[in-house]
Design an enzyme around this catalytic site. Sequence first.
Site, PDB file in Angstrom:
ATOM      1  N   CYS A  35       0.808  -0.880   0.038  1.00 27.67           N
ATOM      2  CA  CYS A  35      -0.377  -0.090  -0.032  1.00 27.67           C
ATOM      3  C   CYS A  35       0.833   1.267   0.037  1.00 27.67           C
ATOM      4  O   CYS A  35       1.371   1.468   0.519  1.00 27.67           O
ATOM      5  CB  CYS A  35      -1.236  -0.108   1.379  1.00 27.67           C
ATOM      6  SG  CYS A  35      -1.775   1.693   2.298  1.00 27.67           S
ATOM      7  N   CYS A  38      -0.289   4.408   2.710  1.00 30.43           N
ATOM      8  CA  CYS A  38       1.099   3.446   4.162  1.00 30.43           C
ATOM      9  C   CYS A  38       2.519   3.665   4.077  1.00 30.43           C
ATOM     10  O   CYS A  38       2.355   4.320   5.222  1.00 30.43           O
ATOM     11  CB  CYS A  38       0.707   1.821   3.968  1.00 30.43           C
ATOM     12  SG  CYS A  38      -1.282   1.626   4.097  1.00 30.43           S
TER      13      CYS A  38
END
Length: 110
Positions: A35, A38
């Site tokens: 991700c 993230c």
Amino acid sequence: MIKAAGVAEVTDADFETEVLGSELPVLVEFTADWCPPCRQMGPVLTALAAEEGERLKVVQLDVDTNPLTTNAYKVLSMPTFMVFRAGEPVRSMVGARPKRRLLEELTDVL
């Protein structure tokens, strides 16, 4: 998982102890290696943990290796941030955000 410096990693096994049993409010980032947003949040969480460590515990949980907790809180998007106080989720936010905005969103739960 890409760990943010100064931010503890929690798992299905210790979530209850580390998060639900914490004296302090806890900000949990539900995160994943794959991700990109993230990864962007790493420095933000590191700074937040350093600045607010006396008032707020900041931890990360890898959704790929901790499905029980991820499913229990119905986390579908990464990153999801949840604030737990006295064992209860009191705030949930989805998506990367700058530190200033994250702090603003945490004001009323700290």
